[in-house]
Design an enzyme around this catalytic site. Sequence first.
Site, PDB file in Angstrom:
ATOM      1  CG  ASP A 114      -2.362   0.606   1.005  1.00  0.00           C
ATOM      2  OD1 ASP A 114      -2.509   1.321   0.401  1.00  0.00           O
ATOM      3  OD2 ASP A 114      -3.073   0.389   1.830  1.00  0.00           O
ATOM      4  CG  ASP A 151      -9.335   2.237  -0.568  1.00  0.00           C
ATOM      5  OD1 ASP A 151      -8.739   1.065  -0.892  1.00  0.00           O
ATOM      6  OD2 ASP A 151      -8.885   3.046   0.135  1.00  0.00           O
TER       7      ASP A 151
END
Length: 724
Positions: A452, A517
């Site tokens: 990430d 997301d």
Amino acid sequence: MNVAAEPAEGDLVVLRAGGTSVVLDARGAAVPRVLHWGADLGAHPDPGVLTAAPAVTPHAPDQPWPLTLVPMRADAWSGSPGLEAHRSGKSAPTILRQVATTHEANRLLTSSLDNASGTEVAVELFLEPSGVLRARATVTNRGHDVLEIAAVRLLMPLPHQATELLDQTGRWAREASAQRLPIAYGTHRRASRRGKSGHDGPLLLVAGERDFGFRKGSVWATHVAWSGDREHLVERLPDGAGPHAGVLGGGELLAAGEVRLEAGGTYSSPWVHFVWSDDGLDGLSRRLHQMLRARPHHPMSPRPVVLNTWEAVYFDHDLSRLTALAVRAAEVGAERYVLDDGWFLGRRNDRAGLGDWTVDPEVWPHGLHPLVDHVRGLGLQFGLWVEPEMVNPDSVLAREHPDWVLGPAANAPAEWRHQHVLDVARPEVFDYLLERLDALVTEYRLDSLKWDHNRDVLAAVRADGSPAIHQQTSAVYRLLAALRARHPTLEIESCAAGGGRIDLGILEHADRVWTSDTNDPIERQAIQRWTGVLLPPELMGAHVGAPVSHTTGRETDLTMRGLTALFGHAGIEWDLTTLTSEERRQLSSWVGLYRELRPLLHSGDVTRADLTDPGALLHGVVASDTSEALLAYVRLATSPDAQPGRVQLPGLDRDRDYRVRLRLEAGAPRLVEILPPSWWDAAIGDGLMASGKALGVVGLPFPVVAPGSGFLLHLTAVQPVATP
Ligand code: DGJ
């Protein structure tokens, strides 16, 4: 062919592959010129037409001026130059002369020199078998003192038919938002200074003829394969670009003083991709996907159904909760379990812990082993979330090594999600991260890492004030490569708060991207549609989330969520311990469908219809031999039309017959009608027999689907019935 100062007359360089040709004139001392980039003109294109010079106009150079591979102001190109450099404000490269050109098969390497400034630039072109052209430039300092590079751009010509452009912008949870505008005089420049390609980073900058669409029109597109700062541009000037109308291209966006070459030093630009099609955006995707699928490291094993723990438990890590989730995941047919954020030292929320890549002994007194063993015992692979480039000020690492943080030594940079960026180019940082990641992968025999990157890089200098992004990006690539060299079967997912780092540079080191997301299928349809112009479905992570979306608060049904996640590398991100038995049944049925269809989903040509109804989308994949197709019709909003009428099915072979079946394993669509169209029941049963021509030209009258719902058609080619 070796072209020195005096090549044989009539020698044009022809690169040909995948229905594309690039023709260059490398004769004489000038830097080679691209005469044509587009449709295949054959092995011996007409030199008379290709080299015909444009008119000489009033108030212009006395000779027609050509657009070279490195266009410069001194050539009469007043647009963005191919090369900007200087030596302390002096000796800027001005007039480049070709010194050598080599052409072999579909690769061309040509170098040019500006004697006065001691600057050499070599351009390498490679036409992939799919027809995608890759280009990069390497600048060498042939002088004695430092040469500062300000910009290196790879630019290809655009014809006058290119009048409209399309690219993507975006933000967190709404990546890949297409924007379309006319090409005006001047520069459309998409410059990105985020230290990553960014949620708004264009995936492709496309220029095309009027009204181009997914299935129609000539289009020319570019993509800069780089995960740091970069620029994409389309530029059109009234003076034209030699015989062409304008240019398209880009390169790395360098900060002042970022690249300083000592004598003999070199700088190589990222690869810039150029792709052309005369059948719209689908044609671009076909070439790009073919190129990506031909890479030796492209993931070839069936893409496993992922259970990701993030939207199931967030930071609430508890062994019994996580093992129960694994049991449910195995029951519905998941194949890989990814433990997301929250497992490492002090990480109870997003304010602490980043940088301390050891398992938190308070939550995990026996390490992750009890969970990993349990997951493996259920037959699933195990993956782990990390965010290696980041550090929370509230961490052991930041307290022990405050100087490892990227930014000026004197002033603390601004926090973002309570975190700073580490200076990965610093050898101690690089070594620390490699050691930690290697140790985790080794100890837990990790199958995958979700990597990430949850903030932009703002104070983009190293401790001594030197610009950081180029070195940081290169160091991250090196770190990924070193880790993969130690663990060749480890798969890596590139995530950056969703789709903040999706580019072909990071994909040299990653096996999939976390597309966004948002798991809200209504949002996801558009995000995947536009991300999918660049990437084939198997590279795009797509998960079934909870009924109420975390990012939008919208409630959607499982059919729509499943239908959307099917067209990617599918997974689940939902607390499966809360499901009703009916939801569990439907979810396992969807998993079975994905597992059955993934060979087709992950190898076929992506196709998208140009519907006139903005509230509906029709897209899918067609096997490369056209023997099979999967098409999803989804409705995002209601329509002013009472019923959609006939809808033509894209991508089918018009010379074949197909059996058309509705696949309802992901769930049945919600319909708003008294009676369905007459073919519907046959498609639910044995299948409707129809010709590709009728389906593609006439189309089937579609049912009235409720917004937030959709259906899946599976077409299989049948032997033609002999006509008497
Ligand atoms: C951002 C990612 O995109 C999410 O999927 C999740 O991994 C969180 N970070 C965890 O902090």
